[in-house]
Design a protein around this motif. Structure first.
Motif, short mmCIF file in Angstrom:
data_model
loop_
_atom_site.label_atom_id
_atom_site.label_comp_id
_atom_site.label_asym_id
_atom_site.label_seq_id
_atom_site.Cartn_x
_atom_site.Cartn_y
_atom_site.Cartn_z
N SER A 1 0.81 -1.22 0.00
CA SER A 1 0.00 0.00 0.00
C SER A 1 0.84 1.27 0.00
O SER A 1 0.35 2.33 -0.33
N LYS B 1 1.56 -7.74 -6.81
CA LYS B 1 0.84 -7.08 -5.72
C LYS B 1 0.81 -8.07 -4.57
O LYS B 1 0.61 -9.26 -4.79
N VAL C 1 -10.63 1.54 -1.93
CA VAL C 1 -9.74 2.34 -1.09
C VAL C 1 -9.94 3.83 -1.38
O VAL C 1 -10.08 4.65 -0.47
N PHE D 1 3.61 1.58 -1.89
CA PHE D 1 4.49 1.47 -3.06
C PHE D 1 4.49 2.79 -3.84
O PHE D 1 3.44 3.31 -4.21
N GLU E 1 -4.50 1.71 -9.72
CA GLU E 1 -3.11 1.30 -9.93
C GLU E 1 -2.15 2.47 -9.99
O GLU E 1 -1.31 2.57 -10.88
N TYR F 1 -1.13 3.49 -2.28
CA TYR F 1 -1.28 2.91 -3.60
C TYR F 1 -2.73 2.44 -3.76
O TYR F 1 -3.22 1.66 -2.96
N PRO G 1 -5.44 0.19 -5.28
CA PRO G 1 -5.33 -1.12 -5.92
C PRO G 1 -6.02 -1.22 -7.28
O PRO G 1 -5.58 -1.99 -8.12
N ILE G 2 -7.08 -0.46 -7.54
CA ILE G 2 -7.78 -0.59 -8.82
C ILE G 2 -7.32 0.49 -9.80
O ILE G 2 -7.08 0.22 -10.97
N GLU H 1 -3.34 -5.04 -1.08
CA GLU H 1 -3.49 -4.56 -2.46
C GLU H 1 -3.89 -5.71 -3.38
O GLU H 1 -4.76 -5.56 -4.23
N ASP I 1 -12.84 1.51 -7.10
CA ASP I 1 -11.70 1.43 -6.20
C ASP I 1 -12.17 1.69 -4.78
O ASP I 1 -12.46 2.83 -4.41
N TYR J 1 -17.78 -7.98 -4.44
CA TYR J 1 -16.97 -6.80 -4.16
C TYR J 1 -17.85 -5.55 -4.19
O TYR J 1 -17.76 -4.69 -3.32
#
Lengths: 259, 310
Positions: free
Chosen positions: A39, A219, B247, A41, B12, B7, B9-10, A223, B245, A237
């Motif tokens: 997370s 990943k 997050v 990165f 990116e 970061y 995740p979706i 992540e 996303d 989701y």
């Protein structure tokens, strides 16, 4: 720094153990073969150490050695679109499909590529961003894209702007005449997958040795969990995300309740 | 300073958490002040900081679902919403959202999503902004002249009131055909899913001027519709396009609900016609920003997109 030193010792150890050979051999080792996206990165810098291995029987190279390292990410099918002015506004009109564009392409060398080899040699070994070879899909058949194609130029420009394509003529430093280090920048937006490293040793304008290896970008942890669930269980989701939204909304109305 | 980068995740890419929180608070403030979701501000802001437009649209739906839910609960407690009207609006809204997500996927595969979002913003925001400013100025002039105007013009019936399938909505004290109610719900659901907006700034004037819903129940009722269509759009975007996303949405939400509280308080100190004028100016400004982008030659004519989704 400690990691880099370990790699350097590793290379030297490989060197010491190598069998006798007449032509040069190129031996490389990378600082990290597995780049983890967590997370926090924000990109990474990899270091490739390489050694030109020679023995008593190897001919002397008056011009010295040159090294070009090409790192290419997983190839992708992409659509490139061009905007044109239609009725006063800018609209996507023409488009092309490139089926094998590298997602990431970084070329490093110790001096300008034009000084290392002539155009014919560079074309043969696809050395330099200007020598990028891509194929396009048109009318059901695949054909190579011409070098002066505007869409190919657009691809290179866009990818360069994103930091995913680059050509650095100072990326490689020779520590001794036979030992070099190359820097490989990994931007934060680099896609996950396997990255191939192709190191070429040049002398007097020709390729005399080559060494290929690979590393991967993955990943991990949270992540990876989010990305995998979002992709493989989209409905679940979506429900979980919507549920989270309702929960936060509910908490807010309770916390900030004014009566 | 590096520690605040996270970061996504979706999407990116890494973004600054404090920047996102700040944007959430700012947009939340506006949304609390005007009783709207604020999607028409948040989506362009996210695109501006580099989030891919498709991810921005899909994730903002989640953010709006959260803020409209907390708003709807507050209005529900005060009895300032009409459940029957909200249910009828939803019947159209659900269909509209489905159609909107379908069109979103289609346009995306044709490469015309960005231009559609751009054109829709210019047209909708431009028109609504100008109307609101005009109305706000007229109301302020009336106020200065000491005249008062009944917002509810009881006897003034339009062609809308001549349509069949009439239903009586008790809370709103209106007797109106189901057809315009469904149609409005459909339009809001559709536009919301395509543009990544809740549509509150469109819905509120539609309810007031077309259906003659009294102002005290308008915002609460509009929030219920926004809530359901946006929650649904989240699930649909996540299922079909895998672009939500979580997050990103979470950070925006946290900022949003906090900002909304301050916005609501600020709104109580401003007169309602001034509020409408301010909102009109804001809406028009965002519309003009999009118009500018469409008309001025972009510095890069080419764009790139991965085949087969993100």
């Amino acid at each position: 720094m400690a990691a880099a030193r370990t790699v350097l010792f590793g290379v030297l150890a490989v060197l010491a153990a190598a069998p006798a050979a007449k032509a040069e051999r190129l031996v490389t080792s990378l600082s990290n073969y597995r780049v983890l996206i967590t997370s926090n990165f924000t990109g990474a810098d990899l270091v490739l150490f390489g050694s030109v291995e020679r023995d008593a029987a190897t001919v002397a190279r008056r011009g010295g050695y040159d090294v070009v390292v090409t790192v290419s990410g997983p190839s992708q099918g992409v659509v490139i679109r061009r905007k044109e002015r239609v009725f006063g506004i800018w609209v996507n009109t023409e488009s092309r499909i490139f089926i094998d564009a590298p997602s990431y392409l970084v070329m490093g060398s110790n001096r300008p590529l034009a000084e290392i080899a002539d155009t014919a040699v560079r074309r043969q070994f696809a050395t330099g961003l200007d020598q990028l070879v891509v194929s396009q899909l048109a009318g059901g058949s695949v054909s190579p894209v011409a070098q002066n194609d505007f869409f190919r130029g657009g691809l290179i420009r866009l990818k360069t702007r994103e930091g995913l394509y680059s050509q650095d003529e100072n990326a490689i430093t020779f520590l001794t005449p036979n030992l070099f280090r190359a820097e490989i920048p990994i931007p934060a937006n680099a896609p996950i997958g396997t990255y191939e490293i192709d190191a070429k040793l040049f002398a007097d304008g020709v390729v005399i040795a080559r060494d290929r290896s690979a590393f991967e970008i993955v990943k991990v942890g949270f992540e990876q969990f989010v990305a995998v669930v979002a992709h493989d269980h989209g409905a679940l989701y979506g429900l979980a995300t919507a549920g989270m939204a309702l929960l936060i909304g509910f908490f807010a109305s309770v916390v900030f309740r004014r009566d | 300073v590096v520690l605040v980068q996270i970061y996504l995740p979706i999407a990116e890419l890494p973004v600054n958490v404090l920047l996102l929180l700040g944007m959430g608070i700012a947009v939340g403030f506006v949304s609390g002040m005007f009783g709207i979701g604020g999607g028409f501000l948040m989506t362009p802001l996210l695109i501006f900081i580099g989030i891919p437009p498709a991810v921005a649209v899909a994730s903002v739906t989640t953010h709006i679902a959260a803020s409209s839910f907390s708003g709807a609960i507050n209005y529900w407690r005060r009895g300032a919403l009409d459940p029957a009207l909200a249910t009828m609006l939803l019947a159209g809204g659900v269909l509209g959202t489905g159609a909107g997500v379908w069109l979103f996927s289609l346009l995306r595969s044709l490469g015309q999503l960005d231009i559609t979002i751009g054109l829709s913003y210019v047209t909708l925001l431009g028109a609504v902004g100008v109307l609101m400013i005009g109305e706000g100025i007229r109301a302020m002039l009336r106020h200065r002249q000491g005249k008062t105007l009944a917002v509810r013009r009881g006897g003034s019936h339009t062609w809308v009131h001549g349509l069949p399938f009439k239903i009586r909505f008790k809370q709103s004290r209106i007797y109106v055909s189901a057809i315009p109610v469904w149609a409005i719900g459909f339009v809001i659901g559709f536009v919301g899913a395509v543009m990544g907006i809740g549509g509150g700034f469109l819905l509120v004037p539609m309810l007031i001027y077309v259906l003659r819903v009294p102002t005290n129940v308008v915002i609460g009722t509009s929030m219920v519709l926004t809530l359901v269509t946006m929650a649904l759009a989240t699930v649909m975007h996540a299922t079909t396009n895998h672009l939500v996303d979580a997050v990103l949405a979470l950070i925006l939400m946290v900022g949003g609900v906090v900002g909304a509280q301050f916005g609501t308080r600020a709104a109580q100190r401003i007169r309602s016609e001034q509020l409408r004028l301010l909102l009109g100016l804001l809406v028009l400004a965002v519309g003009l920003r999009f118009a500018f982008e469409l008309v001025v030659m972009p510095d890069e004519l080419f764009s790139i997109r991965l085949l087969g989704g993100a």
